[in-house]
Design a protein around this motif. Structure first.
Motif, PDB file in Angstrom:
ATOM      1  N   PRO A   1     -19.126  -9.957 -21.866  1.00 26.59           N
ATOM      2  CA  PRO A   1     -18.089 -10.848 -22.251  1.00 26.59           C
ATOM      3  C   PRO A   1     -17.062 -11.288 -20.987  1.00 26.59           C
ATOM      4  CG  PRO A   1     -18.240  -8.550 -23.407  1.00 26.59           C
ATOM      5  CD  PRO A   1     -19.422  -8.568 -22.450  1.00 26.59           C
ATOM      6  N   HIS A   2     -17.292 -10.889 -20.008  1.00 31.52           N
ATOM      7  CA  HIS A   2     -16.599 -11.280 -19.028  1.00 31.52           C
ATOM      8  C   HIS A   2     -17.386 -12.318 -18.203  1.00 31.52           C
ATOM      9  CE1 HIS A   2     -14.504  -7.227 -19.547  1.00 31.52           C
ATOM     10  NE2 HIS A   2     -13.315  -8.054 -19.366  1.00 31.52           N
ATOM     11  N   LYS A   3     -18.414 -12.757 -18.645  1.00 32.02           N
ATOM     12  CA  LYS A   3     -19.246 -13.645 -18.004  1.00 32.02           C
ATOM     13  C   LYS A   3     -19.835 -13.329 -16.771  1.00 32.02           C
ATOM     14  CE  LYS A   3     -20.422 -17.742 -20.256  1.00 32.02           C
ATOM     15  NZ  LYS A   3     -21.809 -18.209 -20.019  1.00 32.02           N
ATOM     16  N   ARG A   4     -20.208 -11.884 -16.536  1.00 32.36           N
ATOM     17  CA  ARG A   4     -20.968 -11.493 -15.595  1.00 32.36           C
ATOM     18  C   ARG A   4     -22.150 -11.435 -15.825  1.00 32.36           C
ATOM     19  NH1 ARG A   4     -16.529  -7.688 -14.837  1.00 32.36           N
ATOM     20  NH2 ARG A   4     -17.850  -6.278 -16.167  1.00 32.36           N
ATOM     21  N   PRO A   5     -23.340 -11.704 -15.140  1.00 36.18           N
ATOM     22  CA  PRO A   5     -24.771 -11.548 -15.366  1.00 36.18           C
ATOM     23  C   PRO A   5     -25.104 -10.100 -15.784  1.00 36.18           C
ATOM     24  CG  PRO A   5     -24.594 -12.291 -13.118  1.00 36.18           C
ATOM     25  CD  PRO A   5     -23.067 -12.049 -13.771  1.00 36.18           C
ATOM     26  N   ILE A   6     -25.986 -10.205 -17.061  1.00 39.14           N
ATOM     27  CA  ILE A   6     -26.601  -8.879 -17.084  1.00 39.14           C
ATOM     28  C   ILE A   6     -28.023  -8.593 -16.542  1.00 39.14           C
ATOM     29  CG2 ILE A   6     -27.195  -7.458 -19.078  1.00 39.14           C
ATOM     30  CD1 ILE A   6     -25.038  -8.932 -20.848  1.00 39.14           C
ATOM     31  N   ILE A   7     -28.739  -9.736 -16.718  1.00 40.41           N
ATOM     32  CA  ILE A   7     -30.318  -9.695 -16.411  1.00 40.41           C
ATOM     33  C   ILE A   7     -30.563 -10.570 -15.098  1.00 40.41           C
ATOM     34  CG2 ILE A   7     -32.522 -10.282 -17.169  1.00 40.41           C
ATOM     35  CD1 ILE A   7     -31.532  -9.630 -20.079  1.00 40.41           C
ATOM     36  N   ILE A   8     -31.426 -10.061 -14.228  1.00 42.88           N
ATOM     37  CA  ILE A   8     -32.109 -10.927 -13.358  1.00 42.88           C
ATOM     38  C   ILE A   8     -33.598 -10.720 -13.570  1.00 42.88           C
ATOM     39  CG2 ILE A   8     -32.757 -10.838 -10.848  1.00 42.88           C
ATOM     40  CD1 ILE A   8     -30.259  -9.759 -10.005  1.00 42.88           C
ATOM     41  N   ASP A   9     -34.093 -12.036 -13.885  1.00 45.25           N
ATOM     42  CA  ASP A   9     -35.547 -11.927 -14.184  1.00 45.25           C
ATOM     43  C   ASP A   9     -36.202 -12.407 -12.925  1.00 45.25           C
ATOM     44  OD1 ASP A   9     -34.731 -14.591 -14.463  1.00 45.25           O
ATOM     45  OD2 ASP A   9     -36.028 -15.058 -16.211  1.00 45.25           O
ATOM     46  N   LEU A  10     -37.407 -11.961 -12.924  1.00 47.01           N
ATOM     47  CA  LEU A  10     -38.487 -12.321 -11.980  1.00 47.01           C
ATOM     48  C   LEU A  10     -39.690 -12.571 -12.759  1.00 47.01           C
ATOM     49  CD1 LEU A  10     -37.722  -9.835  -9.084  1.00 47.01           C
ATOM     50  CD2 LEU A  10     -37.253 -12.016  -9.035  1.00 47.01           C
ATOM     51  N   THR A  11     -40.185 -13.668 -12.408  1.00 45.36           N
ATOM     52  CA  THR A  11     -41.630 -14.102 -13.063  1.00 45.36           C
ATOM     53  C   THR A  11     -42.574 -13.757 -12.109  1.00 45.36           C
ATOM     54  OG1 THR A  11     -41.733 -16.092 -12.045  1.00 45.36           O
ATOM     55  CG2 THR A  11     -40.719 -15.964 -14.240  1.00 45.36           C
ATOM     56  N   LEU A  12     -43.826 -13.336 -12.707  1.00 46.18           N
ATOM     57  CA  LEU A  12     -44.716 -13.022 -11.928  1.00 46.18           C
ATOM     58  C   LEU A  12     -45.279 -14.064 -10.784  1.00 46.18           C
ATOM     59  CD1 LEU A  12     -47.379 -11.112 -11.462  1.00 46.18           C
ATOM     60  CD2 LEU A  12     -48.735 -12.574 -13.055  1.00 46.18           C
ATOM     61  N   GLU A  13     -44.777 -15.350 -10.976  1.00 36.74           N
ATOM     62  CA  GLU A  13     -45.179 -16.310 -10.399  1.00 36.74           C
ATOM     63  C   GLU A  13     -44.306 -16.244  -8.998  1.00 36.74           C
ATOM     64  OE1 GLU A  13     -44.200 -20.121 -11.623  1.00 36.74           O
ATOM     65  OE2 GLU A  13     -45.380 -21.241 -10.119  1.00 36.74           O
ATOM     66  N   GLU A  14     -42.883 -15.955  -9.245  1.00 38.01           N
ATOM     67  CA  GLU A  14     -42.091 -15.627  -8.034  1.00 38.01           C
ATOM     68  C   GLU A  14     -42.516 -14.703  -7.173  1.00 38.01           C
ATOM     69  OE1 GLU A  14     -37.665 -16.495  -9.331  1.00 38.01           O
ATOM     70  OE2 GLU A  14     -38.774 -15.844 -11.169  1.00 38.01           O
ATOM     71  N   ILE A  15     -42.742 -13.566  -7.878  1.00 40.56           N
ATOM     72  CA  ILE A  15     -43.307 -12.272  -7.102  1.00 40.56           C
ATOM     73  C   ILE A  15     -44.417 -12.584  -6.360  1.00 40.56           C
ATOM     74  CG2 ILE A  15     -44.014  -9.996  -7.409  1.00 40.56           C
ATOM     75  CD1 ILE A  15     -42.407  -9.796  -9.877  1.00 40.56           C
ATOM     76  N   GLU A  16     -45.341 -13.247  -7.071  1.00 42.23           N
ATOM     77  CA  GLU A  16     -46.715 -13.602  -6.298  1.00 42.23           C
ATOM     78  C   GLU A  16     -46.419 -14.463  -4.850  1.00 42.23           C
ATOM     79  OE1 GLU A  16     -50.160 -12.723  -9.550  1.00 42.23           O
ATOM     80  OE2 GLU A  16     -49.411 -14.805  -9.334  1.00 42.23           O
ATOM     81  N   LYS A  17     -45.552 -15.306  -5.457  1.00 45.03           N
ATOM     82  CA  LYS A  17     -45.264 -16.402  -4.117  1.00 45.03           C
ATOM     83  C   LYS A  17     -44.553 -15.399  -3.105  1.00 45.03           C
ATOM     84  CE  LYS A  17     -43.803 -20.809  -5.388  1.00 45.03           C
ATOM     85  NZ  LYS A  17     -42.709 -21.470  -5.972  1.00 45.03           N
ATOM     86  N   ARG A  18     -43.911 -14.681  -3.184  1.00 41.20           N
ATOM     87  CA  ARG A  18     -43.163 -13.874  -2.140  1.00 41.20           C
ATOM     88  C   ARG A  18     -44.180 -12.836  -1.617  1.00 41.20           C
ATOM     89  NH1 ARG A  18     -37.067 -11.778  -3.209  1.00 41.20           N
ATOM     90  NH2 ARG A  18     -37.616 -11.172  -1.289  1.00 41.20           N
ATOM     91  N   MET A  19     -45.312 -12.563  -2.115  1.00 39.48           N
ATOM     92  CA  MET A  19     -46.253 -11.657  -1.738  1.00 39.48           C
ATOM     93  C   MET A  19     -47.429 -12.371  -0.814  1.00 39.48           C
ATOM     94  SD  MET A  19     -45.391  -8.665  -2.475  1.00 39.48           S
ATOM     95  CE  MET A  19     -44.482  -7.552  -3.829  1.00 39.48           C
ATOM     96  N   LYS A  20     -47.122 -13.564  -0.969  1.00 39.66           N
ATOM     97  CA  LYS A  20     -48.176 -14.692  -0.375  1.00 39.66           C
ATOM     98  C   LYS A  20     -49.453 -14.801  -1.024  1.00 39.66           C
ATOM     99  CE  LYS A  20     -45.156 -16.083   3.090  1.00 39.66           C
ATOM    100  NZ  LYS A  20     -44.056 -16.676   2.233  1.00 39.66           N
ATOM    101  N   ARG A  21     -49.392 -14.220  -2.414  1.00 41.55           N
ATOM    102  CA  ARG A  21     -50.763 -14.344  -3.179  1.00 41.55           C
ATOM    103  C   ARG A  21     -50.874 -16.079  -3.671  1.00 41.55           C
ATOM    104  NH1 ARG A  21     -53.149  -9.858  -4.728  1.00 41.55           N
ATOM    105  NH2 ARG A  21     -52.142  -7.755  -4.443  1.00 41.55           N
ATOM    106  N   LYS A  22     -49.965 -16.492  -3.642  1.00 41.81           N
ATOM    107  CA  LYS A  22     -49.966 -18.006  -4.174  1.00 41.81           C
ATOM    108  C   LYS A  22     -49.701 -19.267  -3.033  1.00 41.81           C
ATOM    109  CE  LYS A  22     -50.258 -18.397  -8.976  1.00 41.81           C
ATOM    110  NZ  LYS A  22     -49.550 -18.540 -10.207  1.00 41.81           N
TER     111      LYS A  22
END
Ligand code: ADP
Ligand code: MG
Length: 606
Positions: A585-606
């Motif tokens: 309700p104070h407009k602070r974020p609740i969730i950070i979401d990471l897609t598989l694609e983002e993770i694979e990108k950072r792991m240099k799998r893609k």
């Protein structure tokens, strides 16, 4: 009499028919307003002709020359002159054709209108023998026609726009302005027609070349670059006869201005208020205040349900049933986020009053010892389900007050209305964040903010029904206020406190006896919460919402607090049933979401 003295009366002459040359120019003005209009009509013709390569060349922002070259079907020799006559089109013959219309053009007005106000040279070939025709038109008439050597396709050069219509010519803007309009037009066209290569040349200088792309994603990359694309997620949604594809802002990103929102209906770039409203409204819950979503939205609807013929330049459209479209877009956007559309699923309601005792073997979860090997592949946690199995929330909630004093309420949500709310609980990070796999994404959930949202929604519902559950403290709670604080304790504050579940009785001086407080609140937080409420700064949010938010915040579990799996599951399950699982309700974020694609990108799998 006095009033009529303000009015100016024109001396009317007799009604007469306009000379052909006059009405033709007036009509042309509707379609051709500036270089942009010419570019738009010609580029659309090239797309309709099936071209996959289109080059736009301009001189002086298009005022001197607009030349469009395509490799489309070309004209058959006998079709050229008719195409420059009014209402001649190859795309539509009957009114009924509107119901299956798949081309951008249909009125047969563009070429004659452009010809009315400019000089045109066309070179075209509708065959693969290398022979074609060149025609030159001036003052509305064919001046030259000859056979030429020419590849299949069409080049149309429009010179000296409004040379014979100086009044309109005067309204043309600076070269740069006219050019910018063309660029802004070509951007969305290039996005939706990603399989077509586009090139823009101005005064001999190439401004961009977008090579033929395989996907919309690739085209977005070409047009806006990597950073822009990285902040987007894909949407792909079908419901009945409607389809929505495209890319939208990721959770909690967006930009500060309402720019970069592109709407397409059946391949046509449009401005349409239902689409804009639905997209922006739906997105409010995924972004912080004052952020606007980016969106490239390709909508397909049955052609018979949309009227594309309501604007002279075909920039606007009208849906037969805009409510359906509004809902469809909303569902489409929601479907792209891990929470899906669950929080307004049919039949969903927050059932506060039907807390039932937990079935045997499930209620004890919170009290059970935290298993040491919980995250270790199957061994360890045995609270009735495999930790790696999709989590189906238990029916019925836990009774009794928890050690932390806040899970009982959370559990109350579980009535008989739970739908397949699936997620896999991975664990807790730093005793503060709950890690969850949901819809193939990794969610990092702030446990405090999450529970604040859950409590807020619950309180708000109770509040609006004048039904806030309150209880009396076990031990007397006396609050002593400073005189300035006491000054703020006016009737209005008292009324809101009361509706929120507090009951305060004035004692002597500036003291109050707290007779009752909202059940969600932990007893030890009573004083703090009341003080916070009294000291609340004026904001734009309603006082009620601020008070409720405060109570919800104070009653939520803190960070740095170890949670048992069942507790985490309860929080996550309840979170996804709230009005907005993404922001507290104070407009602070609740969730950070990471897609598989983002993770694979950072792991240099893609
Ligand atoms: P409309 O697009 O509404 O049919 P236009 O005046 O824009 O009307 O074009 C008239 C006709 O000329 C089109 O129907 C099409 O048959 C033909 N035409 C226009 N431009 C091209 C082009 N680049 N390639 C092939 N045919 C074209
Ligand atoms: Mg056309």
């Amino acid at each position: 009499m006095l009033e009529s003295s303000h009015r100016v009366f024109y001396r009317m002459t007799k009604v007469k028919t306009l000379k052909e040359e006059v009405y033709k120019k007036i009509a042309a003005g509707e379609v051709v307003e500036r270089p942009l209009s010419v570019v738009k009509e010609l580029v659309e013709n090239s797309i309709d002709a099936g071209a996959d390569s289109i080059t736009v060349e301009l001189l002086e922002g298009g005022k001197r020359l607009i030349k469009i070259t395509d490799n489309g079907s070309g004209f058959d020799p006998e079709d050229i002159e008719p195409a420059f006559k009014n209402h001649s089109t190859s795309k539509l013959t009957d009114l009924a054709d509107f119901d299956t219309l798949s081309t951008l053009g249909f009125r047969g007005e563009a070429l004659p209108s452009i010809l009315e106000v400019s000089k045109i040279r066309i070179e075209t070939s509708g065959n693969d023998n290398g022979s074609g025709i060149r025609c030159v038109f001036e003052d509305g008439h064919l001046r030259e026609r000859e056979e030429i050597a020419c590849k299949r396709g069409t080049t149309i050069a429009v010179r000296d726009l409004f040379y014979n219509f100086p009044v309109r010519g005067k309204f043309l803007k600076a070269e740069r302005t006219e050019l910018n309009q063309v660029v802004s037009f070509l951007e969305p066209v290039a996005l939706v027609n990603f399989r077509v290569s586009f090139e823009l040349v101005h005064n001999g200088k190439t401004l961009f070349i977008y090579k033929k792309a395989e996907s919309l994603k690739e085209r977005i990359y070409q047009v806006f670059g990597k950073d822009f694309l990285d902040a987007l997620r894909e949407v792909n949604y079908v419901e009945d006869n409607y389809g929505l594809k495209g890319f939208i802002s990721k959770l909690n990103t967006g930009i500060s201005v309402k720019k970069h929102q592109y709407y397409f209906v059946n391949g046509r770039s449009v401005k349409e208020k239902t689409l804009m409203a639905s997209f922006n409204n739906t997105f409010e819950k995924y972004l912080e205040k004052h952020r606007k979503p980016v969106g490239i939205l390709l909508l397909t609807v049955p052609p018979c349900e949309v009227d594309v013929n309501i604007h002279p330049m075909k920039l606007e459209i009208k849906f037969e049933n805009s409510n359906t479209i509004y809902r469809f877009i909303k569902h489409g956007i929601e479907s792209a986020f891990p929470g899906g559309g669950t929080f307004d699923a049919p039949g969903y309601h927050m059932d506060m009053d039907h807390a039932v005792p937990p079935p045997p073997g499930q209620g004890g979860g919170f009290g059970s010892p935290y298993p040491s090997g919980y995250r270790g592949g199957g061994s360890g946690y045995t609270g009735g389900m495999d930790a790696r199995m999709p989590y189906m929330p238990p029916r019925g909630g836990a009774g009794g007050r928890m050690e932390q004093g806040d899970f009982d309420q959370a559990q109350l949500f579980s009535g008989g209305f739970l739908n397949e709310e699936e997620f896999i609980l991975i664990g807790q990070y730093k005793n503060s964040y709950i890690l969850v796999e949901k819809n193939e994404e990794l969610l990092i959930i702030d446990q405090h903010n999450a529970q604040e949202r859950v409590n807020f929604d619950k309180l708000k519902k109770q509040y609006s029904e004048h039904n806030v559950v309150s209880i009396s403290p076990l031990f007397p709670v006396i609050i002593e206020l400073s005189s300035s604080e006491a000054g703020k304790m006016n009737d209005e504050t008292m009324k809101i406190l009361e509706k929120t579940g507090f009951r305060l009785e004035p004692l002597s001086g500036n003291s109050y006896d707290v007779k009752a407080f909202p059940q969600v609140l932990d007893e030890q937080n009573i004083k703090d919460t009341i003080l916070e409420i009294i000291h609340m700064p004026e904001e734009q949010v309603s006082v009620e919402d601020r008070v409720l938010a405060e109570v919800a915040c104070k009653s939520a579990i803190k960070v740095n607090h170890k949670l048992y799996p069942d507790q985490m599951k309860a929080i996550v399950t309840n979170l996804f049933k709230t009005t907005n699982p993404y922001f507290c309700p104070h407009k602070r974020p609740i969730i950070i979401d990471l897609t598989l694609e983002e993770i694979e990108k950072r792991m240099k799998r893609k």
